[in-house]
Design a protein around this motif. Structure first.
Motif, PDB file in Angstrom:
ATOM      1  N   ARG A 160      39.050  44.963  46.520  1.00  0.00           N
ATOM      2  CA  ARG A 160      38.928  45.676  45.248  1.00  0.00           C
ATOM      3  C   ARG A 160      39.830  46.893  45.293  1.00  0.00           C
ATOM      4  NH1 ARG A 160      34.196  43.491  46.293  1.00  0.00           N
ATOM      5  NH2 ARG A 160      33.994  45.017  47.956  1.00  0.00           N
ATOM      6  N   TYR A 198      39.660  35.478  40.747  1.00  0.00           N
ATOM      7  CA  TYR A 198      39.658  36.940  40.856  1.00  0.00           C
ATOM      8  C   TYR A 198      40.104  37.425  42.231  1.00  0.00           C
ATOM      9  CZ  TYR A 198      35.384  35.367  43.060  1.00  0.00           C
ATOM     10  OH  TYR A 198      34.501  34.684  43.857  1.00  0.00           O
ATOM     11  N   GLN A 248      35.669  32.190  55.732  1.00  0.00           N
ATOM     12  CA  GLN A 248      35.496  32.456  54.288  1.00  0.00           C
ATOM     13  C   GLN A 248      34.643  31.379  53.638  1.00  0.00           C
ATOM     14  OE1 GLN A 248      36.109  35.159  52.980  1.00  0.00           O
ATOM     15  NE2 GLN A 248      37.704  36.072  54.248  1.00  0.00           N
ATOM     16  N   PRO A 260      26.892  33.295  48.182  1.00  0.00           N
ATOM     17  CA  PRO A 260      27.303  34.115  47.027  1.00  0.00           C
ATOM     18  C   PRO A 260      27.376  33.304  45.733  1.00  0.00           C
ATOM     19  CG  PRO A 260      28.719  34.510  48.911  1.00  0.00           C
ATOM     20  CD  PRO A 260      27.902  33.287  49.231  1.00  0.00           C
ATOM     21  N   GLN A 314      28.197  34.855  42.660  1.00  0.00           N
ATOM     22  CA  GLN A 314      29.236  35.551  41.874  1.00  0.00           C
ATOM     23  C   GLN A 314      28.828  35.778  40.423  1.00  0.00           C
ATOM     24  OE1 GLN A 314      31.028  36.780  43.971  1.00  0.00           O
ATOM     25  NE2 GLN A 314      31.580  35.345  45.559  1.00  0.00           N
ATOM     26  N   ARG A 319      35.049  28.555  40.378  1.00  0.00           N
ATOM     27  CA  ARG A 319      34.214  28.414  41.566  1.00  0.00           C
ATOM     28  C   ARG A 319      33.871  26.943  41.821  1.00  0.00           C
ATOM     29  NH1 ARG A 319      33.328  32.186  45.476  1.00  0.00           N
ATOM     30  NH2 ARG A 319      31.125  31.643  45.709  1.00  0.00           N
ATOM     31  N   ASP A 377      26.448  37.477  46.852  1.00  0.00           N
ATOM     32  CA  ASP A 377      27.415  38.433  46.303  1.00  0.00           C
ATOM     33  C   ASP A 377      27.459  38.195  44.798  1.00  0.00           C
ATOM     34  OD1 ASP A 377      28.123  39.076  48.903  1.00  0.00           O
ATOM     35  OD2 ASP A 377      30.041  38.029  48.851  1.00  0.00           O
ATOM     36  N   SER A 420      37.038  43.912  39.717  1.00  0.00           N
ATOM     37  CA  SER A 420      38.221  44.747  39.890  1.00  0.00           C
ATOM     38  C   SER A 420      39.438  43.819  39.800  1.00  0.00           C
ATOM     39  CB  SER A 420      38.124  45.415  41.268  1.00  0.00           C
ATOM     40  OG  SER A 420      39.335  45.944  41.684  1.00  0.00           O
TER      41      SER A 420
END
Ligand code: SAM
Ligand code: SF4
Length: 462
Positions: A72, A184, A222, A286, A288, A300, A326, A360
């Motif tokens: 971010r 993003y 990840q 997560p 999102q 996603r 998240d 962001s």
């Protein structure tokens, strides 16, 4: 991966001298996710073979490295603030070398040298093996940049120096990069293509940690569910297989992992978790956003229904499992209804905790190029506050259900508030504080939960 909101992760003051004969000292600060912490340990390992040892005193450093995060904008702003402090040190000590490594180095490349005067080295996450040569160039008075990304590099043969560890838990990187391309996210650009590490080296590293007294490992990637290895003889291993082998190394060594990707997390992984007592009962999954429309815009690859289906599978296969998430608020075109869908999914998922962020916009991502960052800042702030308030309620509810139960706790440290109390974690990754009773860091103890705050369980030894 379990994301550590941007913060400084310094050596823990209990630094082992890696190379007693070294003539030079390196000070390293790490920002961002656990993967960066793990990378800093690789960097220290490489440097300790080359006349360097670590210091936690910036004043005595010959080399300052900042391992950076680009996720971010405010992460980068914070790091630029630190670089300003390092520049002052360089004015005091002109031979000092300052290096920017990691994601910000990869994203900005040579531009960093122009923008941040007095930076000598800019090194991306796949170029750490070249550090000794690049440092030599800087020592000779040249600036050096190496931001080449690799399709193969996994640093499999490098044994990380656990310089920032508490001596109880360690990170083990099982893969690097990401192929998902969420619209993003800068990670695919800063960390390159997804690649899995040879299981032989992963399992050897875990065994070594267990022999050296570590009590917990966290397997990092990840998207760990995409772990995949094919041997020359054609035998293959997926994430569930790797998890199973990791758990069998030492039944007294806890195994955690992060991050699970909702589209790829399968029941085989859940059954493997259920089968082994030492695989911790916590999944970081997560979401999102709770809105299928927004999830599509984020690319996603799953819907709200799919996500809730995965939560249901976790609850039915591993009832005692905790779930964290998240969440991003204020992504492009997020309406009030979309935001309500996120609140709904949070309630239905009953998260134990969550990392929550305002969207962001990041340069060169699909969202930056093709979508409009059109949710006003004050609306983002209000929505963030709403999800934080809801999560506090959910965390409180989840923790109050633990009151009266007895958990096995792995002791990590003395409590921050009192040296007569210890802090440890349950398998579900919840922190527990309790009177020490003569126990020490690294012990497993049984603790009965007596009460709770939103962040911590408070208990007594049984
Ligand atoms: N690979 C993990 C996954 O997909 O869940 C997460 C990796 S990322 C380092 C950690 C978290 O940062 C993401 O889960 C997301 O919530 C957040 N994040 C990533 N890009 C962001 C952005 N542009 N704005 C706000 N938050 C972002
Ligand atoms: Fe970023 Fe998505 Fe990859 Fe996570 S899965 S690192 S959010 S692109």
């Amino acid at each position: 991966m379990d994301f550590i909101p941007t913060k400084k992760i310094s050596p823990n003051g209990d630094i082992k001298i890696q190379n007693p004969n070294a003539s030079k000292k390196v000070y390293i600060e790490t920002y961002g996710c656990q993967m960066n912490v793990s990378d800093s340990e690789i960097v220290i390992s490489i440097l300790s073979e080359h006349d360097f040892t670590t210091t936690d005193n910036i004043k005595e450093a010959d080399l300052i490295f900042v391992n950076t995060c680009s996720i971010r904008e405010n992460a980068e702003t914070r790091i630029r603030g630190r670089l300003a402090v390092f520049r002052l040190e360089k004015k005091r000590k002109p031979d000092l070398i300052i290096g920017v490594i990691g994601c910000m180095a990869e994203r900005l490349k040579e531009k960093l040298l122009e923008q941040e005067k007095l930076v000598d080295l800019v090194i991306g996450p796949d170029a750490y093996r070249k550090l000794p040569e690049l440092i030599a160039e800087a020592e000779a008075g040249q600036t050096a940049v190496n931001v080449l990304l690799s399709r193969e590099e996994t640093y499999a043969d490098i044994s990380p120096v656990r310089y920032a560890s508490n001596g109880v838990s360690a990170f083990v990187s099982i893969m690097r990069g990401c192929d998902n391309m969420c619209t993003y996210c800068v990670v695919p650009f800063t960390r390159g293509r997804e690649r899995s590490r040879d299981p032989k080296s992963i399992l050897a590293e875990i065994k070594d940690l267990s022999l050296n007294g570590f009590k917990e490992v966290t397997l990092l990637g990840q998207n760990v569910d995409k772990y995949s290895w094919e041997d020359e003889d054609g035998t293959s291993l997926n994430f569930a297989g790797l998890l199973n082998k990791s758990a069998l190394i030492d039944e007294n060594l806890r195994v955690r992992f992060s991050t699970s990707y909702p589209l790829d997390m399968n029941d085989e992984v859940l059954h493997t978790m259920a089968k082994h007592k030492n695989i911790c009962k916590h999944i970081h999954l997560p979401v999102q956003s709770g809105s299928t429309k927004i999830l599509d815009l984020m690319k996603r690859g799953y819907s709200q229904e799919w996500y809730l289906g995965r939560v249901k599978a976790i609850r039915s296969i591993i009832p005692e499992c905790s779930i964290s998430s998240d969440i991003i608020v204020g992504f492009c075109d997020e309406s009030e209804e979309d935001h309500q869908e996120t609140l709904k999914v949070m309630r239905q998922s009953e998260y134990d905790f969550a990392y929550m962020f305002k969207y962001s916009e990041r340069p060169n991502t699909f969202a930056e190029r093709k979508l409009e960052n059109n949710v006003p800042e004050d609306v983002k702030t209000r929505r963030l506050n709403e999800i934080i308030a809801l999560q506090q309620e959910l965390s409180q509810e989840a923790k109050s259900k633990d009151v009266g139960n007895v958990y096995e706790v792995l002791i990590e440290s003395v409590s921050k508030k009192s040296d007569k109390e210890l802090m440890g974690r349950t398998s579900q990754n919840k922190s527990v504080v309790f009177p020490s009773g003569g126990h020490k860091k690294g012990d497993f103890v049984k603790v009965k939960i007596l009460r709770n705050t939103t962040a911590t369980l408070i208990g007594a030894l049984v």
